[in-house]
Design an enzyme around this catalytic site. Structure first.
Site, PDB file in Angstrom:
ATOM      1  N   CYS A   1      -6.683  33.729  29.335  1.00  0.00           N
ATOM      2  CA  CYS A   1      -7.501  33.522  28.645  1.00  0.00           C
ATOM      3  C   CYS A   1      -8.117  31.496  28.540  1.00  0.00           C
ATOM      4  O   CYS A   1      -6.654  31.164  28.212  1.00  0.00           O
ATOM      5  CB  CYS A   1      -8.037  34.201  27.374  1.00  0.00           C
ATOM      6  SG  CYS A   1      -6.810  34.233  26.720  1.00  0.00           S
TER       7      CYS A   1
ATOM      8  N   SER B   1      -1.901  29.379  31.873  1.00  0.00           N
ATOM      9  CA  SER B   1      -3.541  28.967  31.523  1.00  0.00           C
ATOM     10  C   SER B   1      -3.681  28.125  30.919  1.00  0.00           C
ATOM     11  O   SER B   1      -4.033  26.483  31.360  1.00  0.00           O
ATOM     12  CB  SER B   1      -4.076  30.578  30.334  1.00  0.00           C
ATOM     13  OG  SER B   1      -5.633  30.579  30.414  1.00  0.00           O
ATOM     14  N   ARG B   2      -3.307  27.644  29.247  1.00  0.00           N
ATOM     15  CA  ARG B   2      -3.079  26.369  28.653  1.00  0.00           C
ATOM     16  C   ARG B   2      -2.064  26.558  27.869  1.00  0.00           C
ATOM     17  O   ARG B   2      -1.589  27.987  27.430  1.00  0.00           O
ATOM     18  CB  ARG B   2      -4.156  25.877  28.246  1.00  0.00           C
ATOM     19  CG  ARG B   2      -5.367  25.992  28.470  1.00  0.00           C
ATOM     20  CD  ARG B   2      -5.233  24.561  29.417  1.00  0.00           C
ATOM     21  NE  ARG B   2      -6.948  23.653  29.784  1.00  0.00           N
ATOM     22  CZ  ARG B   2      -6.464  24.135  31.771  1.00  0.00           C
ATOM     23  NH1 ARG B   2      -5.177  24.906  32.049  1.00  0.00           N
ATOM     24  NH2 ARG B   2      -7.550  23.738  31.859  1.00  0.00           N
TER      25      ARG B   2
ATOM     26  N   GLU C   1       2.576  18.633  27.690  1.00  0.00           N
ATOM     27  CA  GLU C   1       2.792  18.212  29.274  1.00  0.00           C
ATOM     28  C   GLU C   1       2.127  17.234  29.394  1.00  0.00           C
ATOM     29  O   GLU C   1       2.694  16.596  30.286  1.00  0.00           O
ATOM     30  CB  GLU C   1       2.290  19.872  29.588  1.00  0.00           C
ATOM     31  CG  GLU C   1       0.595  19.621  29.892  1.00  0.00           C
ATOM     32  CD  GLU C   1       0.160  21.185  30.985  1.00  0.00           C
ATOM     33  OE1 GLU C   1       0.580  21.680  30.913  1.00  0.00           O
ATOM     34  OE2 GLU C   1      -1.020  19.996  31.627  1.00  0.00           O
TER      35      GLU C   1
ATOM     36  N   HIS D   1       2.366  22.444  36.133  1.00  0.00           N
ATOM     37  CA  HIS D   1       0.904  22.830  36.471  1.00  0.00           C
ATOM     38  C   HIS D   1       0.701  23.051  37.651  1.00  0.00           C
ATOM     39  O   HIS D   1      -0.355  21.474  38.121  1.00  0.00           O
ATOM     40  CB  HIS D   1      -0.090  21.859  35.389  1.00  0.00           C
ATOM     41  CG  HIS D   1      -1.338  22.324  34.926  1.00  0.00           C
ATOM     42  ND1 HIS D   1      -1.860  21.884  33.641  1.00  0.00           N
ATOM     43  CD2 HIS D   1      -2.129  22.916  35.817  1.00  0.00           C
ATOM     44  CE1 HIS D   1      -3.104  22.770  33.181  1.00  0.00           C
ATOM     45  NE2 HIS D   1      -3.224  22.364  35.004  1.00  0.00           N
TER      46      HIS D   1
HETATM   47  P1  NAD Z   1     -13.361  32.352  32.855  1.00  0.00           P
HETATM   48  O1  NAD Z   1     -13.589  31.516  32.360  1.00  0.00           O
HETATM   49  O2  NAD Z   1     -13.273  33.261  34.506  1.00  0.00           O
HETATM   50  O3  NAD Z   1     -12.208  34.158  32.446  1.00  0.00           O
HETATM   51  C1  NAD Z   1     -12.043  33.481  30.885  1.00  0.00           C
HETATM   52  C2  NAD Z   1     -11.511  34.650  30.168  1.00  0.00           C
HETATM   53  O4  NAD Z   1     -11.012  35.014  29.213  1.00  0.00           O
HETATM   54  C3  NAD Z   1     -12.721  35.538  30.494  1.00  0.00           C
HETATM   55  O5  NAD Z   1     -13.284  36.861  30.766  1.00  0.00           O
HETATM   56  C4  NAD Z   1     -13.509  35.652  29.065  1.00  0.00           C
HETATM   57  O6  NAD Z   1     -14.473  36.195  28.322  1.00  0.00           O
HETATM   58  C5  NAD Z   1     -11.427  35.689  28.589  1.00  0.00           C
HETATM   59  N1  NAD Z   1     -11.083  35.127  26.855  1.00  0.00           N
HETATM   60  C6  NAD Z   1     -12.301  34.138  26.354  1.00  0.00           C
HETATM   61  N2  NAD Z   1     -11.654  34.456  24.826  1.00  0.00           N
HETATM   62  C7  NAD Z   1     -10.868  35.120  24.223  1.00  0.00           C
HETATM   63  C8  NAD Z   1     -10.042  35.899  23.380  1.00  0.00           C
HETATM   64  N3  NAD Z   1     -10.119  35.278  22.707  1.00  0.00           N
HETATM   65  N4  NAD Z   1      -9.104  36.986  23.765  1.00  0.00           N
HETATM   66  C9  NAD Z   1      -9.016  37.546  25.370  1.00  0.00           C
HETATM   67  N5  NAD Z   1     -10.129  37.029  26.248  1.00  0.00           N
HETATM   68  C10 NAD Z   1     -10.680  35.809  26.434  1.00  0.00           C
HETATM   69  O7  NAD Z   1     -11.726  31.074  33.338  1.00  0.00           O
HETATM   70  P2  NAD Z   1     -10.864  31.328  34.691  1.00  0.00           P
HETATM   71  O8  NAD Z   1     -11.408  30.311  35.353  1.00  0.00           O
HETATM   72  O9  NAD Z   1     -10.651  32.990  34.902  1.00  0.00           O
HETATM   73  O10 NAD Z   1      -9.214  30.409  33.661  1.00  0.00           O
HETATM   74  C11 NAD Z   1      -8.643  30.973  33.048  1.00  0.00           C
HETATM   75  C12 NAD Z   1      -7.798  30.007  32.838  1.00  0.00           C
HETATM   76  O11 NAD Z   1      -7.348  29.442  33.503  1.00  0.00           O
HETATM   77  C13 NAD Z   1      -8.551  28.443  32.686  1.00  0.00           C
HETATM   78  O12 NAD Z   1      -9.679  28.411  31.174  1.00  0.00           O
HETATM   79  C14 NAD Z   1      -7.236  27.375  32.283  1.00  0.00           C
HETATM   80  O13 NAD Z   1      -7.308  27.394  30.821  1.00  0.00           O
HETATM   81  C15 NAD Z   1      -6.439  28.584  33.169  1.00  0.00           C
HETATM   82  N6  NAD Z   1      -6.736  27.321  34.590  1.00  0.00           N
HETATM   83  C16 NAD Z   1      -5.610  27.303  34.884  1.00  0.00           C
HETATM   84  C17 NAD Z   1      -5.538  26.314  35.915  1.00  0.00           C
HETATM   85  C18 NAD Z   1      -3.681  25.746  36.470  1.00  0.00           C
HETATM   86  O14 NAD Z   1      -3.637  25.521  37.158  1.00  0.00           O
HETATM   87  N7  NAD Z   1      -2.366  26.401  36.001  1.00  0.00           N
HETATM   88  C19 NAD Z   1      -6.167  26.104  36.860  1.00  0.00           C
HETATM   89  C20 NAD Z   1      -7.498  26.244  36.434  1.00  0.00           C
HETATM   90  C21 NAD Z   1      -6.976  27.623  35.471  1.00  0.00           C
END
Ligand code: NAD
Length: 335
Positions: free
Chosen positions: A205, A233-234, A263, A295
């Protein structure tokens, strides 16, 4: 357009330059992160291009506005590091790369799981030193185990499907359940039930006020003893001190993280000759059942090509006044 690119690494320049091969835009690269201290570097530009650890606080956004910056273009999907309210107030457009390769991040989450489980990182070192013993390298079959997914957007859904491919039962929590995943046999449960039932719990999320420290002392107490926690994620989704306590108690059996709450002071830098003063990450790295990557989940050739192309396209669209609304970060997205 003239754009100042912050937090530049060699690969950023390589892929952005490829996408900008016709030199439509003037990109000037800075290694420095964007902060109040570095704000002067943005003088004379129309826009800034930033990454996950550039901190665009209210003060930074106001200072960018004072320098007549009209565009903030993110080379990532997450936008929690940008103060969107002050960007809107200052009429600065914020564009991002909402989807580049969900597979890259989902597959890295799986890499963390497989490494922690089957201990290939330890086997690699042992064998190179002539130690062919397999003592203490025991893993478990993922097939038949329950994987919990928090956030089933692009990355979470891809991850859920991979885990189903392993024969794992997949349960999920999201504010907006994905009907396609339900049809594929994934069960949505309450957040507490996902904590209670998961052998492997993976966070997908975004970081929002609601998800800040979704992994805390209060929620870790619901988890199965010996469960595995994965965070790609974060960092701020996790209270690191609570995780350290849970590891000491054996409540958490494994932890794999690609992101960390502090980080920005560590990741993407070579600190191998420097004393690390962050005691939390130092403690975390002493556990034999913890794996930290810096990351790199997004870091595939496919993802970098797409990030480069979308970033350049975002700048071109903004210049032409034809912004792709799907790539725009608006105030409604944080309310
Ligand atoms: P996305 O927007 O497609 O999906 C996020 C999902 O989280 C959505 O379905 C949303 O409804 C849900 N969500 C929002 N608030 C929530 C809550 N309170 N409880 C439960 N679910 C909730 O995003 P994505 O493309 O799948 O990316 C997800 C996360 O991955 C990004 O926000 C980013 O922080 C992280 N990310 C990390 C990297 C990395 O290199 N480590 C790279 C890209 C993205």
């Amino acid at each position: 357009m003239k754009v100042a690119v912050f937090s530049t690494k060699t690969y950023d320049k390589e892929y952005l330059d490829k996408a900008n091969a016709d030199l439509k835009h003037e990109l000037i690269y800075f290694e420095s992160a964007l902060s109040l201290k570095a704000i002067k570097l943005a003088e004379g530009f129309d826009g800034v291009c930033v990454f996950v650890n550039d901190q665009l606080t209210v003060e930074v956004v106001n200072a960018l506005s004072a320098l007549n910056i009209r565009l903030i273009v993110l080379r990532c999907a997450g936008f929690n590091n940008v103060d969107i309210e002050s960007s809107a107030r200052n009429h600065i457009t914020v564009l991002r790369v909402p989807a580049y390769s969900p597979n890259a991040v989902a597959e890295h989450a799986v890499a963390l799981i497989l490494t922690l489980n089957r201990k290939t990182h330890k086997a690699y070192n042992r064998v190179r030193e002539g130690n062919f013993s397999i003592e203490r390298l025991t893993g478990f079959d993922i097939s038949g185990k329950t994987t919990g997914v928090i956030g089933t957007g692009r990355i979470g859904a891809t991850f859920a499907r991979i885990m189903r491919g392993f024969g794992s039962k997949v349960i999920a929590y999201d504010l907006y359940p994905n009907q396609e995943l339900i049809a594929e046999g994934i069960n949505y449960l309450s957040l507490e039930d996902v904590f209670r039932k998961s052998d492997i719990l993976s966070l997908h999320c975004p970081l929002t006020p609601e998800t800040y420290q979704i992994i805390s002392k209060n929620t870790l107490k619901f988890m199965k003893k010996g469960a595995m926690l994965i965070n790609t994620s974060r960092g701020k989704l996790v209270d690191t001190e609570a995780v350290i306590d849970a590891l000491k108690e054996g409540r958490l059996g494994y932890v794999g993280i690609d992101v960390y709450e502090q980080e920005e002071k560590l990741f993407f830098k070579d600190l191998s000759e420097i004393i690390i003063t962050d005691d939390k990450i130092s403690r975390l790295m002493t556990f034999p059942n913890v794996l930290v990557t810096a990351h790199q989940a997004y870091f595939t050739d496919n993802a970098l090509i797409q990030i480069g192309q979308t970033t350049i396209q975002n700048i071109t669209d903004f210049e032409k006044g034809t912004v792709n609304r799907q790539n725009e970060v608006t105030i409604n997205m944080i309310r």
